[in-house]
Design a protein around this motif. Structure first.
Motif, mmCIF file in Angstrom:
data_model
loop_
_atom_site.group_PDB
_atom_site.id
_atom_site.type_symbol
_atom_site.label_atom_id
_atom_site.label_comp_id
_atom_site.label_asym_id
_atom_site.label_seq_id
_atom_site.Cartn_x
_atom_site.Cartn_y
_atom_site.Cartn_z
ATOM 1 N N PRO A 138 0.684 -1.728 0.500
ATOM 2 C CA PRO A 138 0.157 0.211 0.309
ATOM 3 C C PRO A 138 1.127 1.217 -0.299
ATOM 4 O O PRO A 138 2.246 1.013 0.102
ATOM 5 C CB PRO A 138 -1.072 -0.188 0.997
ATOM 6 N N TYR A 464 0.630 -0.737 7.738
ATOM 7 C CA TYR A 464 -0.148 -1.584 7.004
ATOM 8 C C TYR A 464 -1.890 -1.750 7.969
ATOM 9 O O TYR A 464 -0.944 -2.627 8.374
ATOM 10 C CB TYR A 464 0.254 -2.373 5.960
ATOM 11 N N ASN A 467 -7.476 -1.741 5.194
ATOM 12 C CA ASN A 467 -7.523 -0.790 4.008
ATOM 13 C C ASN A 467 -6.812 0.201 3.365
ATOM 14 O O ASN A 467 -7.318 1.461 2.543
ATOM 15 C CB ASN A 467 -9.426 0.065 4.441
ATOM 16 N N SER A 468 -5.319 -0.201 3.881
ATOM 17 C CA SER A 468 -4.814 1.263 3.306
ATOM 18 C C SER A 468 -4.918 1.137 1.793
ATOM 19 O O SER A 468 -4.989 -0.142 1.245
ATOM 20 C CB SER A 468 -3.223 0.522 3.859
ATOM 21 N N PRO A 469 -4.729 2.361 1.279
ATOM 22 C CA PRO A 469 -4.547 2.386 0.122
ATOM 23 C C PRO A 469 -3.712 2.192 -0.766
ATOM 24 O O PRO A 469 -2.680 2.074 -0.774
ATOM 25 C CB PRO A 469 -4.890 4.193 -0.269
ATOM 26 N N LYS A 470 -3.736 1.065 -1.354
ATOM 27 C CA LYS A 470 -3.030 0.588 -2.816
ATOM 28 C C LYS A 470 -2.795 1.136 -4.714
ATOM 29 O O LYS A 470 -4.303 1.924 -4.383
ATOM 30 C CB LYS A 470 -3.377 -1.007 -3.509
ATOM 31 N N ASP A 473 -5.740 1.134 -6.345
ATOM 32 C CA ASP A 473 -6.768 1.531 -5.962
ATOM 33 C C ASP A 473 -7.207 3.094 -6.305
ATOM 34 O O ASP A 473 -8.362 3.601 -6.218
ATOM 35 C CB ASP A 473 -7.310 1.174 -4.466
#
Length: 481
Positions: A138, A464, A467-470, A473
């Motif tokens: 992420p 991390y 829901n940690s953004p990748k 996403d």
């Protein structure tokens, strides 16, 4: 040479200085300068006065005062140029000795090898688009991140900051406390930090005058409405002011802070002062920058040649620069609970002439990586103790803003501190050429001597969450066309 020429070209003041020196030489030693036209100017005036009814009065006056004026005119310009030259030299000397350093490396300034028929900035844009980035973790880890420096937000002011995929309005109320709100007004979407006013401890929207309280984001006033709706509020972020940094707590699950960074006592008490800062913008994943601390082997390769060799990795390994190698010893470890969010690097530096240590160049450094976005580098040198306070904030998924501020005793010579900062910046510049061009290896091929890299990655994974953004996403969620 190219590196030095690039610095020379960027310094407009040097060009001005050269023009002053040239003008001074011309005025002082040349007999055929533009100043020689001054007497001819008066002769032309005299010729035109021959047909004037006032020629009997003005002609003798001009014949008398013309040469005197010409003499003083030439002398005045000579003195003026001398004064300007000394003023410029004095300004540069005072700036060198007493003014804090402020060095900024934008994307494309360093860290790229120019492609054929492309400038370095053009190369930077091309590499950002074509580089294989790899399978990355992420892009926004959980933790405290610096938005700006406390000294940059005086009482009663607001500033706009973006980072971590968010937009912030950072302001200081009349009570002196800092607050961080979402930048966009929930009413009609105006940016509260662009034209907004600080009223008491509230921030007023510039569009319709709605006022939001800093501590909880609650709307306290709508100037044209009889009643403020209960749901009229904006997100207020957890923030603290520590070591002259305004830090915001970011967590993908919106959990409350689980730890607080320690304040450096010497900074809080005013015993130490800031002697300058360096800023680097880096095109890589955020984790790759602190991972350098556990990558002990890279110190013996990338950071051994003398810094006088510059930052372009194609040229630093010449024999001349290896005559003065930088010697390093290092060890990285994770701190024990309740400080498991801290990774510690013990580092020793020594400049040598071949194998003989150069006096007064030994540095003992203790580096604490506090979460994903803060690093405290405490050092001891022959002039005393000090610290580099480093902040690392993602301004985008693959754009990191890295700042180093140097804090030492008020009596520490500023020009010596600037040498340390510049040397540190040159070493970071070398890392930039790696970071800006590499791909991320989620499963790197390691040997047993690289075991600290794997250990660091396990330690860093605590920042991390589910829901940690990748990166995938976030694609298509910005306005970059």
């Amino acid at each position: 040479i190219n590196y030095l020429l690039a610095i020379w070209k960027r310094s407009v003041m040097k060009v001005i200085a050269l023009s002053f020196v040239f003008a001074l030489i011309v005025v002082s030693y040349s007999q055929e300068t533009i100043l020689s036209s001054v007497p001819s100017l008066f002769n032309g005036i005299l010729d035109s006065l021959q047909v004037s009814p006032l020629s009997g009065v003005l002609t003798p006056l001009l014949e008398f005062f013309g040469p005197i004026f010409s003499f003083f005119y030439q002398g005045f310009l000579s003195i003026l140029f001398i004064i300007l030259a000394f003023l410029w030299l004095g300004y540069k000397l005072l700036k060198l000795l007493f003014a804090p350093l402020n060095l900024v490396r934008q994307l494309g300034d360093v860290g790229y090898a120019e492609m054929s028929e492309q400038t370095q900035k053009q190369t930077a844009n091309i590499v950002r688009k074509i580089r294989k980035i790899g399978e990355m973790p992420p892009v926004y880890p959980n933790g405290w991140f610096s938005l700006c420096h406390g000294s940059e937000v005086p009482k009663g002011t607001v500033t706009y900051v973006h980072g971590l995929g968010e937009h912030f309005a950072v302001f200081r109320g009349e009570d002196g406390r800092v607050s961080v709100l979402d930048a966009y007004c929930p009413h009609m979407g105006a940016n509260l930090a662009i034209g907004g006013r600080v009223l008491g401890n509230c921030l007023e929207c510039p569009f319709h005058g709605w006022q939001f309280r800093g501590e909880d984001g609650k709307c306290t006033k709508i100037p044209y409405a009889e009643k403020v709706p209960e749901q009229a509020k904006i997100k207020s972020w957890n923030c603290i002011e520590c070591n002259d940094q305004i830090l915001v707590w970011y967590h993908a699950e919106e959990m409350e802070p689980s730890w607080i960074p320690d304040e450096i006592e010497e900074i809080a008490s005013g015993e130490w002062s800031c002697k300058g800062k360096t800023t680097h913008y880096i095109n890589c994943h955020i984790e790759e920058i602190p991972e350098n601390g556990a990558d002990i082997a890279h110190l013996g390769q990338l950071h051994v040649p003398f810094i006088g060799g510059g930052t372009d990795l194609r040229y630093i390994f010449k024999k001349l620069w290896l005559m003065f190698p930088h010697k390093w010893t290092a060890q990285w470890e994770q701190r024990e609970p309740p400080n498991e969010h801290v990774g510690r690097l013990l580092l020793t530096h020594q400049l040598c002439f071949y194998t003989w240590p150069v006096p007064l160049t030994k540095l003992d450094v203790t580096v604490d990586q506090v979460g994903p976005g803060i690093v405290i580098l405490r050092f001891e040198s022959f002039l005393g103790k000090g610290a580099f306070v480093q902040s690392l904030t993602p301004e985008g998924p693959m754009l990191q803003k890295l700042i180093h501020k140097m804090w030492v005793s008020k009596w520490y010579p500023t020009f010596v501190a600037k040498l340390f900062l510049t040397a540190e910046a040159l070493q970071v510049d070398r890392d930039l050429m790696i970071w800006n061009n590499k791909t991320y290896k989620s499963k790197p091929l390691l040997v047993k001597e690289d075991h600290l890299i794997a250990k660091h990655r396990r330690w860093y994974s605590q920042f991390y969450s589910e829901n940690s953004p990748k990166l995938e996403d976030l694609k298509g969620k910005d306005c970059e066309w």
